[in-house]
Design a protein around this motif. Structure first.
Motif, PDB file in Angstrom:
ATOM      1  N   ILE A  85      12.194 -25.136  -0.566  1.00 22.82           N
ATOM      2  CA  ILE A  85      13.257 -24.866  -1.530  1.00 22.82           C
ATOM      3  C   ILE A  85      14.285 -25.993  -1.524  1.00 22.82           C
ATOM      4  O   ILE A  85      14.708 -26.437  -0.457  1.00 22.82           O
ATOM      5  N   THR A 129       9.318 -23.786  -5.230  1.00 22.84           N
ATOM      6  CA  THR A 129      10.088 -24.108  -6.437  1.00 22.84           C
ATOM      7  C   THR A 129       9.150 -24.651  -7.515  1.00 22.84           C
ATOM      8  O   THR A 129       9.225 -24.266  -8.677  1.00 22.84           O
ATOM      9  N   ALA A 132       6.769 -21.857  -8.789  1.00 20.60           N
ATOM     10  CA  ALA A 132       7.445 -20.904  -9.685  1.00 20.60           C
ATOM     11  C   ALA A 132       7.644 -21.508 -11.068  1.00 20.60           C
ATOM     12  O   ALA A 132       7.645 -20.797 -12.068  1.00 20.60           O
ATOM     13  N   ARG A 133       7.794 -22.819 -11.122  1.00 22.14           N
ATOM     14  CA  ARG A 133       8.020 -23.474 -12.411  1.00 22.14           C
ATOM     15  C   ARG A 133       6.842 -23.363 -13.362  1.00 22.14           C
ATOM     16  O   ARG A 133       6.975 -23.573 -14.547  1.00 22.14           O
ATOM     17  N   LYS A 139      15.726 -17.402 -13.640  1.00 21.86           N
ATOM     18  CA  LYS A 139      15.888 -17.770 -12.246  1.00 21.86           C
ATOM     19  C   LYS A 139      15.213 -16.790 -11.276  1.00 21.86           C
ATOM     20  O   LYS A 139      14.757 -17.180 -10.217  1.00 21.86           O
ATOM     21  N   TYR A 142      11.947 -17.385  -9.304  1.00 22.57           N
ATOM     22  CA  TYR A 142      11.874 -18.078  -8.020  1.00 22.57           C
ATOM     23  C   TYR A 142      11.819 -17.053  -6.898  1.00 22.57           C
ATOM     24  O   TYR A 142      11.081 -17.192  -5.941  1.00 22.57           O
ATOM     25  N   CYS A 143      12.655 -16.011  -7.014  1.00 24.75           N
ATOM     26  CA  CYS A 143      12.701 -15.003  -5.958  1.00 24.75           C
ATOM     27  C   CYS A 143      11.397 -14.227  -5.905  1.00 24.75           C
ATOM     28  O   CYS A 143      10.910 -13.898  -4.824  1.00 24.75           O
ATOM     29  N   CYS A 146       8.751 -16.529  -4.448  1.00 22.76           N
ATOM     30  CA  CYS A 146       9.024 -16.738  -3.029  1.00 22.76           C
ATOM     31  C   CYS A 146       8.609 -15.512  -2.213  1.00 22.76           C
ATOM     32  O   CYS A 146       7.965 -15.639  -1.169  1.00 22.76           O
ATOM     33  N   PHE A 238      18.835 -19.877  -4.521  1.00 25.68           N
ATOM     34  CA  PHE A 238      18.337 -19.036  -5.618  1.00 25.68           C
ATOM     35  C   PHE A 238      18.834 -17.592  -5.542  1.00 25.68           C
ATOM     36  O   PHE A 238      18.601 -16.806  -6.444  1.00 25.68           O
ATOM     37  N   ASP A 318      12.397 -27.600 -17.113  1.00 29.71           N
ATOM     38  CA  ASP A 318      12.792 -26.359 -16.438  1.00 29.71           C
ATOM     39  C   ASP A 318      14.282 -26.098 -16.635  1.00 29.71           C
ATOM     40  O   ASP A 318      15.093 -26.996 -16.642  1.00 29.71           O
TER      41      ASP A 318
END
Ligand code: AMP
Ligand code: ZN
Ligand code: ZN
Length: 321
Positions: A85, A129, A132-133, A139, A142-143, A146, A238, A318
């Motif tokens: 991250i 990161t 996730a993109r 946003k 990302y969580c 992750c 994040f 992004d």
């Protein structure tokens, strides 16, 4: 603060209003260890001979957990998942800074315990990161990416490295916040699954336990400080604005007005569950992922493999709200 230790009348380091208990440094350490040991025993989290793998994030909870388990005599090693991250924003990066705290603690307990480090970018070619993109959305993606990567990799590593149990540092504030989210949305199935112990399955899920779920976040911060354990204080970049942080704030403001609210909310829930007032958790039928061999509810590829197979979008397009 003027409070005296209930046990020895010495200066207190913490006053726990919810327990009407102030303690000095030594008696607080003793209190935490005693209650952790009882909690682990009562909920059959660990057997004395179990090899335990502690999921360490570099934060106060998981490092305190590792330290407590070692003090209680468990054979406990750590694992840090380097999610990568922040790397592209800042060379040292949040993940690398967190890793340093995990390494520092591991060095202090070596050779009694060791730290495994799994670098997601080294294994899969992309950081979380970047992974996730590949998807759409805000946003929060990302969580969720992750969380998915951590769950998948922690399960896989615990099994492949031959540990009996995976222990995480979830504290009472974490569990109460999850419960609040589930209650507000009437997610009874999630509530049924919200447990202190998740058993192993024949399909390859490992046993997972939360030995700190009876301790307030504040108690674990105090514990890390009195034990002299340096930990990362910054939050994940994040996590800003995460719903769970909002629930924590609400619960803290309720706690200020009426101490013990969090404890009661969570423990009455566990009792209700034990009494059968919530639907029983029926584990879904699991198959093995065609690619990675991890257990999954889906046919074909598991959610993790689907996520990492997604092509990455160029960094430039992004948007981070
Ligand atoms: P969080 O989901 O960040 O609230 O973390 C909950 C628990 O997951 C922590 O107490 C750790 O036990 C574990 N954990 C979080 N991040 C990591 C990581 N990068 N590597 C290993 N374990 C982690
Ligand atoms: Zn004392
Ligand atoms: Zn898979």
């Amino acid at each position: 603060m003027g409070y005296r230790c209930r046990k020895c009348s010495g200066d207190s380091v913490i006053n726990m209003r919810q327990h009407r208990l102030a303690l000095c440094e030594d008696h607080f350490i003793e209190w935490v260890q005693k209650h952790a040991a009882e909690f682990i025993r009562k909920h059959r989290m660990l057997e004395p001979e179990d090899r335990v793998l502690v999921a360490v994030s570099g934060g106060k909870d998981s490092l305190s957990l590792w330290s407590i388990l070692l003090d209680l005599g468990y054979q406990a090693d750590g694992i840090y998942i380097d999610l990568g991250i922040d790397r592209d924003r800042d060379e040292s990066g949040y993940s690398k800074r967190s890793l340093q705290y995990a390494v520092e603690f591991a060095q202090s307990v070596s050779p009694r315990a060791k730290l495994h480090v799994l670098d997601i970018k080294a294994v899969y070619g992309r950081s979380v990161t970047e992974i996730a993109r590949g998807g759409m959305g805000a946003k929060r993606k990302y969580c969720s990416a992750c969380g998915l990567v951590k769950r998948h990799e922690l399960n896989r590593m615990t099994r492949e490295l031959g540990y009996a149990v995976l222990a995480t540092g979830h504290n009472l504030d974490d569990e109460a916040a999850v419960l609040m989210g589930n209650s507000l949305n009437w997610e009874v199935e999630y509530m049924a699954r919200q447990a202190l112990v998740l058993p192993a399955s024949s399909t390859g899920l490992v046993k997972k336990v939360k030995p700190l779920a009876r301790f307030y976040e504040r108690e674990m911060a105090a514990y890390a400080i009195v034990r002299g354990i340096p930990y990362i204080m910054e939050e994940c970049p994040f996590s800003e604005g995460a719903t769970s942080l909002g629930y924590k704030e609400v619960l803290n403001s309720m706690e200020r007005k009426s101490s013990g609210t969090k404890l009661k909310f969570y423990f009455e829930f566990l009792k209700a569950k034990k009494k059968g007032l919530l639907p029983n958790y029926v584990p879904p039928e699991l198959r093995l992922c065609e690619k990675c061999g991890e257990p999954t509810g889906s046919t074909g590829l598991c959610a993790f493999c689907r996520l990492i197979e997604r092509p990455a979008r160029p960094v430039g397009v992004d948007t981070l709200e």
